[in-house]
Design an enzyme around this catalytic site. Sequence first.
Site, mmCIF file in Angstrom:
data_model
loop_
_atom_site.group_PDB
_atom_site.id
_atom_site.type_symbol
_atom_site.label_atom_id
_atom_site.label_comp_id
_atom_site.label_asym_id
_atom_site.label_seq_id
_atom_site.Cartn_x
_atom_site.Cartn_y
_atom_site.Cartn_z
ATOM 1 N N CYS A 2 91.032 29.961 43.755
ATOM 2 C CA CYS A 2 90.886 30.276 42.331
ATOM 3 C C CYS A 2 92.282 30.497 41.761
ATOM 4 O O CYS A 2 93.271 30.449 42.471
ATOM 5 C CB CYS A 2 90.071 31.552 42.189
ATOM 6 S SG CYS A 2 88.553 31.508 43.136
ATOM 7 N N ARG A 27 93.289 24.707 40.159
ATOM 8 C CA ARG A 27 92.997 25.512 41.363
ATOM 9 C C ARG A 27 91.504 25.815 41.480
ATOM 10 O O ARG A 27 91.042 26.283 42.519
ATOM 11 C CB ARG A 27 93.777 26.812 41.339
ATOM 12 C CG ARG A 27 95.281 26.658 41.387
ATOM 13 C CD ARG A 27 95.957 27.997 41.253
ATOM 14 N NE ARG A 27 95.641 28.860 42.377
ATOM 15 C CZ ARG A 27 96.333 28.875 43.510
ATOM 16 N NH1 ARG A 27 97.358 28.062 43.640
ATOM 17 N NH2 ARG A 27 96.010 29.673 44.499
ATOM 18 N N TRP A 74 86.860 28.822 41.759
ATOM 19 C CA TRP A 74 86.270 27.817 42.645
ATOM 20 C C TRP A 74 85.343 28.631 43.538
ATOM 21 O O TRP A 74 85.798 29.439 44.336
ATOM 22 C CB TRP A 74 87.349 27.121 43.470
ATOM 23 C CG TRP A 74 86.809 26.061 44.373
ATOM 24 C CD1 TRP A 74 86.534 24.775 44.047
ATOM 25 C CD2 TRP A 74 86.421 26.223 45.745
ATOM 26 N NE1 TRP A 74 86.028 24.105 45.130
ATOM 27 C CE2 TRP A 74 85.926 24.959 46.177
ATOM 28 C CE3 TRP A 74 86.434 27.267 46.627
ATOM 29 C CZ2 TRP A 74 85.468 24.747 47.473
ATOM 30 C CZ3 TRP A 74 85.972 27.062 47.916
ATOM 31 C CH2 TRP A 74 85.506 25.819 48.330
ATOM 32 N N ASN A 100 91.338 36.174 44.127
ATOM 33 C CA ASN A 100 91.374 34.841 44.742
ATOM 34 C C ASN A 100 91.397 35.068 46.248
ATOM 35 O O ASN A 100 92.291 35.731 46.757
ATOM 36 C CB ASN A 100 92.624 34.072 44.297
ATOM 37 C CG ASN A 100 92.777 32.756 45.057
ATOM 38 O OD1 ASN A 100 91.776 32.199 45.529
ATOM 39 N ND2 ASN A 100 93.993 32.269 45.199
ATOM 40 N N GLY A 101 90.415 34.551 46.953
ATOM 41 C CA GLY A 101 90.383 34.705 48.413
ATOM 42 C C GLY A 101 88.949 34.934 48.883
ATOM 43 O O GLY A 101 87.997 34.721 48.134
ATOM 44 N N GLU A 483 93.463 7.488 54.368
ATOM 45 C CA GLU A 483 93.853 7.940 53.022
ATOM 46 C C GLU A 483 93.042 7.198 51.959
ATOM 47 O O GLU A 483 92.566 7.793 50.996
ATOM 48 C CB GLU A 483 95.354 7.732 52.828
ATOM 49 C CG GLU A 483 95.900 8.067 51.473
ATOM 50 C CD GLU A 483 95.648 9.506 51.012
ATOM 51 O OE1 GLU A 483 95.222 10.337 51.837
ATOM 52 O OE2 GLU A 483 95.830 9.780 49.807
ATOM 53 N N LYS A 487 90.612 9.077 49.235
ATOM 54 C CA LYS A 487 90.758 8.913 47.782
ATOM 55 C C LYS A 487 89.430 8.521 47.163
ATOM 56 O O LYS A 487 89.003 9.051 46.158
ATOM 57 C CB LYS A 487 91.806 7.836 47.464
ATOM 58 C CG LYS A 487 93.243 8.235 47.688
ATOM 59 C CD LYS A 487 93.755 9.274 46.725
ATOM 60 C CE LYS A 487 93.792 10.680 47.141
ATOM 61 N NZ LYS A 487 94.255 11.273 48.297
ATOM 62 N N GLU A 490 86.595 11.363 47.444
ATOM 63 C CA GLU A 490 86.766 12.654 46.743
ATOM 64 C C GLU A 490 86.683 12.508 45.221
ATOM 65 O O GLU A 490 86.432 13.486 44.529
ATOM 66 C CB GLU A 490 88.054 13.352 47.146
ATOM 67 C CG GLU A 490 89.337 12.725 46.697
ATOM 68 C CD GLU A 490 90.541 13.587 47.086
ATOM 69 O OE1 GLU A 490 90.453 14.806 47.084
ATOM 70 O OE2 GLU A 490 91.592 13.007 47.397
ATOM 71 N N HIS A 506 83.099 0.068 68.985
ATOM 72 C CA HIS A 506 82.584 1.267 69.680
ATOM 73 C C HIS A 506 81.597 2.028 68.813
ATOM 74 O O HIS A 506 81.347 3.208 69.045
ATOM 75 C CB HIS A 506 83.778 2.160 70.073
ATOM 76 C CG HIS A 506 84.775 1.454 70.944
ATOM 77 N ND1 HIS A 506 84.605 1.259 72.286
ATOM 78 C CD2 HIS A 506 85.930 0.840 70.622
ATOM 79 C CE1 HIS A 506 85.625 0.581 72.775
ATOM 80 N NE2 HIS A 506 86.454 0.305 71.791
ATOM 81 N N LYS A 605 92.515 21.950 43.742
ATOM 82 C CA LYS A 605 93.789 21.334 44.102
ATOM 83 C C LYS A 605 94.457 22.056 45.269
ATOM 84 O O LYS A 605 95.104 21.432 46.092
ATOM 85 C CB LYS A 605 94.734 21.359 42.892
ATOM 86 C CG LYS A 605 96.061 20.670 43.128
ATOM 87 C CD LYS A 605 95.868 19.194 43.435
ATOM 88 C CE LYS A 605 97.173 18.495 43.716
ATOM 89 N NZ LYS A 605 96.936 17.105 44.198
HETATM 90 C C1 AGP Z 1 93.930 15.040 48.836
HETATM 91 O O1 AGP Z 1 93.686 14.084 47.814
HETATM 92 C C2 AGP Z 1 93.050 16.253 48.706
HETATM 93 N N1 AGP Z 1 93.116 16.818 47.427
HETATM 94 C C3 AGP Z 1 93.252 17.234 49.843
HETATM 95 O O2 AGP Z 1 92.833 16.593 51.025
HETATM 96 C C4 AGP Z 1 94.693 17.761 50.076
HETATM 97 O O3 AGP Z 1 95.524 16.737 50.557
HETATM 98 C C5 AGP Z 1 94.611 18.869 51.131
HETATM 99 O O4 AGP Z 1 93.839 19.915 50.605
HETATM 100 C C6 AGP Z 1 95.986 19.402 51.545
HETATM 101 O O5 AGP Z 1 96.603 19.992 50.459
HETATM 102 P P1 AGP Z 1 98.172 20.382 50.564
HETATM 103 O O6 AGP Z 1 98.917 19.099 50.767
HETATM 104 O O7 AGP Z 1 98.475 21.045 49.262
HETATM 105 O O8 AGP Z 1 98.319 21.296 51.741
#
Ligand code: AGP
Length: 610
Positions: A2, A27, A74, A100-101, A483, A487, A490, A506, A605
Amino acid sequence: MCGIVGYIGSKFVDSLLIAGLERLEYRGYDSAGIATLNKGKLKIKKQAGKIQLLKQILKEEPLGGELGIGHTRWATHGEPTNKNAHPHTDCYNDLAIVHNGIIENYEELREKLIQEGHTLSTDTDTEIIAHLVEKYLKNDLLSAVQKTLKLLRGSYALAIISRKDPDKIIISRWESPLIIGVGKGENFLASDVPAILNLTSKMIFLEDGQVGLITKNQIKIYDRQGSPIKEIVRQLKWEVLRGPKKDGYRHFMLKEIHEQPAIIRDVLQRRVSRNRQEIYFENINISDKKLAKIDRIIIQACGTSWHAGLVGKYLFENYLRVHTEVDISSEFRYRNPVAGGDTLVMAISQSGETADTLAGIRLAKSKFLQVLSLCNSIESTIARESEGVIYVYAGPEIGVASTKAYTAELLALFLLTINWGVLRKSLSLEKAREMIEELEKIPSYMNELLDNQKSIYECADQYYQTQNFLFLGRSFNYPTALEGALKLKEISYIHAEGYAAGEMKHGPLALVDEKMPVVCIALKDSVYNKMVSNIQEVKARKGKVIAVATQGDEEIKKYADHCLFIPPIREEFSPILAALPLQLLAYHIAIKRGCHVDQPRNLAKSVTVE
Ligand code: AGP
């Protein structure tokens, strides 16, 4: 993950809190709220939904006052509803708290409070903190909070105000970031620098266990035992952020994808001497002698940063001849790694606040291992807790889906490899210069790809309603497959899986039929023929193939249904280019599916909780 903000001074507090929350929305964005003290009254307004909704409500019914705290959420415990939004209060609405936590022992504390007659009305863990402070609050908020913190287990960054002890904000943190912005006759609080950097560039980074008492003219910091300590005020050199702007792009993610060529060019200019003989890293803080002796590297990271780490493994083994392993931070933090003094632990993190990655470096430091971090967020917790830090200089990344930070992390790894290769004499100066010259072509290659997105649009058009995708790659581009899948999943919510192409037989091949698009990274490199075989396997099962291929490759057209061509580049650098069409493919598919690209559902984020 958060975001919390706070203000105490002489200005109208509503708009300052909302502006701070807007800068922290990446966040967490499922609900938001603020609390203010106005003429001795505690006022609270909180609302499920985006901050814009709360802003509109406050415009019509402002709370007022010159002291307040705010929160954008969040959800960890309790659905994103008005009731569960922060701030939370005690039985008598005397105090308000934002947090936050995660409080891991909240159930037992909640039970005890109910037995003692407290009435709790939400499904959150945070609410119990308000009732514990109420229990200990006579007329000194600081000591009530200090007593409460001793009972909590888990992570927190919190801010509390009370009408029984007005004119101050009490704050504390444990494993969640919290920053004090130092003003003149006013002071600010935030989870992250960008939220208040437009208001002050003087920051105090609270450390774990510390408690702060903030008034408009005073900042007092106490350690866990309650003894006062001298605060360290850092003067941040960041150019004042005017606040993230889309600058005409429809989404931050699209803007950040398009920023990549300029970032690569700027970082090369910043880090490489004009004669290409020197590569500068300003904060490594590990001597050349120690670097030359490193015999093992453990890279630990999450998500996209973990994918960058996987590319790093291939680079370091190839060019440094150093045993390199890569671990997901949430696994690494529970390992008991067999490692000695010549082991280097490298954390990679865009936000520099990811809880698991932070825990990973703390584990490494507990074993006296050297820690070097690659971060994008300057002065972040991971940056500050590492012996050395390499900033990737991608600039604030707002889109939850990481794009420019990923390619900036890759560039940092490329430059580190060259720099250490020369230092360890595993790479000749001649070869190093050749590699740097190739890196200097990347910005123009990226611009070329950004100017030719037709084939990506066609793929998005054809496949945006698909329910499943497979992404296949090998060697340096196995991480690219992972990757590309991340992308897509998500931001479009399509189930997408990245796989090592050699694994197809496999199991995954069973998934392939005419409804399954398979993205194959099949560049003209050392594994090209193997990738062509994989493509033929997929075609034999009527699968649809989207190949990320090398410009000029006519052969691949015989096998793939679609080709996303990228300019020819050295194999080990190809992940930085191959990522681009996959970022755009995910973006255009998500748009066609009407998804919220910058703030995808359920995500945030910066994952500052375990
Ligand atoms: C990537 O697109 C995601 N938002 C997520 O996997 C991100 O890379 C991951 O949470 C790691 O974040 P950081 O690089 O800030 O540690």
